[in-house]
Motif scaffolding. Structure first.
Motif, PDB file in Angstrom:
ATOM      1  N   TYR A  19      45.981  71.759  96.449  1.00  0.00           N
ATOM      2  CA  TYR A  19      44.741  71.936  97.210  1.00  0.00           C
ATOM      3  C   TYR A  19      45.047  72.339  98.659  1.00  0.00           C
ATOM      4  CZ  TYR A  19      40.300  70.819  99.458  1.00  0.00           C
ATOM      5  OH  TYR A  19      39.148  70.879 100.200  1.00  0.00           O
ATOM      6  N   ILE A  20      46.050  71.702  99.256  1.00  0.00           N
ATOM      7  CA  ILE A  20      46.446  72.063 100.620  1.00  0.00           C
ATOM      8  C   ILE A  20      46.947  73.514 100.643  1.00  0.00           C
ATOM      9  CG2 ILE A  20      48.062  71.577 102.505  1.00  0.00           C
ATOM     10  CD1 ILE A  20      47.900  68.584 101.599  1.00  0.00           C
ATOM     11  N   GLU A  24      45.454  76.474 103.000  1.00  0.00           N
ATOM     12  CA  GLU A  24      46.289  77.120 104.014  1.00  0.00           C
ATOM     13  C   GLU A  24      46.633  78.570 103.689  1.00  0.00           C
ATOM     14  OE1 GLU A  24      48.603  73.240 105.836  1.00  0.00           O
ATOM     15  OE2 GLU A  24      49.533  74.320 104.183  1.00  0.00           O
ATOM     16  N   SER A  25      46.854  78.863 102.432  1.00  0.00           N
ATOM     17  CA  SER A  25      47.359  80.192 102.073  1.00  0.00           C
ATOM     18  C   SER A  25      46.322  81.118 101.455  1.00  0.00           C
ATOM     19  CB  SER A  25      48.540  80.055 101.105  1.00  0.00           C
ATOM     20  OG  SER A  25      49.597  79.367 101.725  1.00  0.00           O
ATOM     21  N   VAL A  26      45.246  80.573 100.928  1.00  0.00           N
ATOM     22  CA  VAL A  26      44.255  81.396 100.255  1.00  0.00           C
ATOM     23  C   VAL A  26      42.936  81.447 101.030  1.00  0.00           C
ATOM     24  CG1 VAL A  26      42.945  81.715  98.108  1.00  0.00           C
ATOM     25  CG2 VAL A  26      45.313  80.884  98.015  1.00  0.00           C
ATOM     26  N   GLN A  27      42.478  80.299 101.507  1.00  0.00           N
ATOM     27  CA  GLN A  27      41.154  80.205 102.123  1.00  0.00           C
ATOM     28  C   GLN A  27      41.182  80.137 103.650  1.00  0.00           C
ATOM     29  OE1 GLN A  27      39.630  76.664 100.221  1.00  0.00           O
ATOM     30  NE2 GLN A  27      38.758  77.853  98.548  1.00  0.00           N
ATOM     31  N   TRP A  28      42.304  80.372 104.264  1.00  0.00           N
ATOM     32  CA  TRP A  28      42.445  80.177 105.712  1.00  0.00           C
ATOM     33  C   TRP A  28      41.411  80.958 106.535  1.00  0.00           C
ATOM     34  CZ3 TRP A  28      44.642  76.574 108.471  1.00  0.00           C
ATOM     35  CH2 TRP A  28      44.735  76.756 109.851  1.00  0.00           C
ATOM     36  N   ALA A  29      40.979  82.102 106.086  1.00  0.00           N
ATOM     37  CA  ALA A  29      40.045  82.939 106.851  1.00  0.00           C
ATOM     38  C   ALA A  29      38.669  82.291 107.012  1.00  0.00           C
ATOM     39  CB  ALA A  29      39.899  84.306 106.184  1.00  0.00           C
ATOM     40  N   ARG A  30      38.368  81.299 106.218  1.00  0.00           N
ATOM     41  CA  ARG A  30      37.069  80.625 106.297  1.00  0.00           C
ATOM     42  C   ARG A  30      37.073  79.619 107.450  1.00  0.00           C
ATOM     43  NH1 ARG A  30      36.092  78.285 100.536  1.00  0.00           N
ATOM     44  NH2 ARG A  30      34.185  77.609 101.572  1.00  0.00           N
ATOM     45  N   VAL A  32      35.381  76.995 108.048  1.00  0.00           N
ATOM     46  CA  VAL A  32      35.338  75.594 107.634  1.00  0.00           C
ATOM     47  C   VAL A  32      36.742  75.071 107.316  1.00  0.00           C
ATOM     48  CG1 VAL A  32      34.899  76.056 105.170  1.00  0.00           C
ATOM     49  CG2 VAL A  32      34.087  73.930 106.211  1.00  0.00           C
ATOM     50  N   ILE A  33      37.615  75.957 106.866  1.00  0.00           N
ATOM     51  CA  ILE A  33      38.987  75.550 106.537  1.00  0.00           C
ATOM     52  C   ILE A  33      39.815  75.385 107.799  1.00  0.00           C
ATOM     53  CG2 ILE A  33      41.109  76.212 105.336  1.00  0.00           C
ATOM     54  CD1 ILE A  33      38.793  75.388 103.459  1.00  0.00           C
ATOM     55  N   TRP A  34      39.887  76.416 108.658  1.00  0.00           N
ATOM     56  CA  TRP A  34      40.766  76.272 109.828  1.00  0.00           C
ATOM     57  C   TRP A  34      40.261  75.223 110.793  1.00  0.00           C
ATOM     58  CZ3 TRP A  34      37.958  78.041 113.941  1.00  0.00           C
ATOM     59  CH2 TRP A  34      37.184  79.189 113.807  1.00  0.00           C
ATOM     60  N   ARG A  35      38.965  74.976 110.817  1.00  0.00           N
ATOM     61  CA  ARG A  35      38.459  73.883 111.660  1.00  0.00           C
ATOM     62  C   ARG A  35      38.941  72.521 111.152  1.00  0.00           C
ATOM     63  NH1 ARG A  35      33.038  76.646 111.684  1.00  0.00           N
ATOM     64  NH2 ARG A  35      33.113  77.934 113.549  1.00  0.00           N
ATOM     65  N   ARG A  36      39.052  72.410 109.836  1.00  0.00           N
ATOM     66  CA  ARG A  36      39.546  71.159 109.237  1.00  0.00           C
ATOM     67  C   ARG A  36      40.956  70.835 109.735  1.00  0.00           C
ATOM     68  NH1 ARG A  36      38.786  71.341 103.166  1.00  0.00           N
ATOM     69  NH2 ARG A  36      36.674  70.867 103.784  1.00  0.00           N
ATOM     70  N   ALA A  44      42.386  81.696 117.705  1.00  0.00           N
ATOM     71  CA  ALA A  44      43.495  80.777 117.414  1.00  0.00           C
ATOM     72  C   ALA A  44      43.811  80.777 115.917  1.00  0.00           C
ATOM     73  CB  ALA A  44      43.162  79.374 117.903  1.00  0.00           C
ATOM     74  N   ALA A  45      42.779  80.829 115.078  1.00  0.00           N
ATOM     75  CA  ALA A  45      42.992  80.860 113.624  1.00  0.00           C
ATOM     76  C   ALA A  45      43.781  82.098 113.216  1.00  0.00           C
ATOM     77  CB  ALA A  45      41.658  80.810 112.892  1.00  0.00           C
ATOM     78  N   ASP A  46      43.495  83.220 113.860  1.00  0.00           N
ATOM     79  CA  ASP A  46      44.218  84.451 113.559  1.00  0.00           C
ATOM     80  C   ASP A  46      45.684  84.351 113.967  1.00  0.00           C
ATOM     81  OD1 ASP A  46      41.892  85.534 112.544  1.00  0.00           O
ATOM     82  OD2 ASP A  46      41.417  86.667 114.367  1.00  0.00           O
ATOM     83  N   ILE A  47      45.940  83.689 115.073  1.00  0.00           N
ATOM     84  CA  ILE A  47      47.320  83.507 115.539  1.00  0.00           C
ATOM     85  C   ILE A  47      48.091  82.573 114.602  1.00  0.00           C
ATOM     86  CG2 ILE A  47      48.739  82.495 117.379  1.00  0.00           C
ATOM     87  CD1 ILE A  47      46.552  83.548 119.353  1.00  0.00           C
ATOM     88  N   VAL A  48      47.435  81.519 114.163  1.00  0.00           N
ATOM     89  CA  VAL A  48      48.072  80.496 113.327  1.00  0.00           C
ATOM     90  C   VAL A  48      48.179  80.929 111.861  1.00  0.00           C
ATOM     91  CG1 VAL A  48      47.801  78.108 112.498  1.00  0.00           C
ATOM     92  CG2 VAL A  48      47.348  78.652 114.883  1.00  0.00           C
ATOM     93  N   ARG A  49      47.401  81.910 111.454  1.00  0.00           N
ATOM     94  CA  ARG A  49      47.322  82.300 110.043  1.00  0.00           C
ATOM     95  C   ARG A  49      48.681  82.517 109.370  1.00  0.00           C
ATOM     96  NH1 ARG A  49      42.950  86.022 107.227  1.00  0.00           N
ATOM     97  NH2 ARG A  49      43.754  85.844 105.121  1.00  0.00           N
ATOM     98  N   PRO A  50      49.630  83.270 109.953  1.00  0.00           N
ATOM     99  CA  PRO A  50      50.921  83.444 109.266  1.00  0.00           C
ATOM    100  C   PRO A  50      51.663  82.120 109.052  1.00  0.00           C
ATOM    101  CG  PRO A  50      50.674  85.074 111.006  1.00  0.00           C
ATOM    102  CD  PRO A  50      49.556  84.086 111.172  1.00  0.00           C
ATOM    103  N   MET A  51      51.590  81.218 110.035  1.00  0.00           N
ATOM    104  CA  MET A  51      52.249  79.928 109.874  1.00  0.00           C
ATOM    105  C   MET A  51      51.566  79.105 108.786  1.00  0.00           C
ATOM    106  SD  MET A  51      52.545  76.573 112.226  1.00  0.00           S
ATOM    107  CE  MET A  51      50.848  76.344 111.815  1.00  0.00           C
ATOM    108  N   ALA A  52      50.236  79.110 108.774  1.00  0.00           N
ATOM    109  CA  ALA A  52      49.493  78.369 107.758  1.00  0.00           C
ATOM    110  C   ALA A  52      49.807  78.915 106.362  1.00  0.00           C
ATOM    111  CB  ALA A  52      47.995  78.435 108.046  1.00  0.00           C
ATOM    112  N   TYR A  53      49.876  80.223 106.249  1.00  0.00           N
ATOM    113  CA  TYR A  53      50.205  80.870 104.979  1.00  0.00           C
ATOM    114  C   TYR A  53      51.565  80.389 104.473  1.00  0.00           C
ATOM    115  CZ  TYR A  53      51.058  84.717 101.682  1.00  0.00           C
ATOM    116  OH  TYR A  53      51.335  85.461 100.561  1.00  0.00           O
ATOM    117  N   ASN A  54      52.551  80.409 105.353  1.00  0.00           N
ATOM    118  CA  ASN A  54      53.898  79.964 105.007  1.00  0.00           C
ATOM    119  C   ASN A  54      53.913  78.473 104.660  1.00  0.00           C
ATOM    120  OD1 ASN A  54      56.689  80.067 104.697  1.00  0.00           O
ATOM    121  ND2 ASN A  54      57.060  79.688 106.855  1.00  0.00           N
TER     122      ASN A  54
END
Length: 132
Positions: A19-20, A24-30, A32-36, A44-54
């Motif tokens: 689920y995590i 982090e890797s599939v739904q990050w663009a939403r 509600v997810i990055w705020r969680r 900031a979500a766009d900057i963090v996206r590659p790290m969250a994906y990894n």
């Protein structure tokens, strides 16, 4: 009986980590997810996206390891190579999940709830597997 309960907790920990991964890797663009995850805005979500994906894939790999460990544990008779390998893999992946939760606590008190969510199932499963 303890082995059954231990592997149930290991399976629940694996499901949580899948689920995590999805968050982090599939739904990050939403939003509600990055705020969680405490990310304040889209920039900031766009900057963090590659790290969250990894990071999401790390969670997925731990879930796969725990699942493979459960399969091996139950596939072999007691004291066989499969059972021992399965137990070892379960302990390693649950220990890694628990250690990651401890590391999360070191990043700040605001992450205590997330660390408890991430670490409780693996810690219970780990302790039970020691006695299974």
């Amino acid at each position: 009986m303890i082995a059954i309960i231990a592997t149930v907790f290991a399976a629940l920990a694996a499901l949580l980590h899948v689920y995590i991964f999805v968050m982090e890797s599939v739904q990050w663009a939403r939003p509600v997810i990055w705020r969680r995850f405490g990310v304040p805005d889209q920039a900031a979500a766009d900057i963090v996206r590659p790290m969250a994906y990894n990071q999401g894939f790390y969670n997925l790999f731990l879930a796969i390891g725990a699942t493979l460990g459960i399969v091996l544990f139950w596939a072999g008779a007691p004291e066989t190579v499969a059972e021992v390998a399965g137990r070892t893999l379960i302990l390693f992946t649950l220990g890694s999940m628990a250690a990651a939760a401890l590391v999360l606590i070191t990043t700040g008190r605001k992450y205590l709830r997330a660390a408890l969510t991430q670490g409780t199932l693996p810690i219970i499963g780990f302790v039970l597997m020691l006695f299974a």
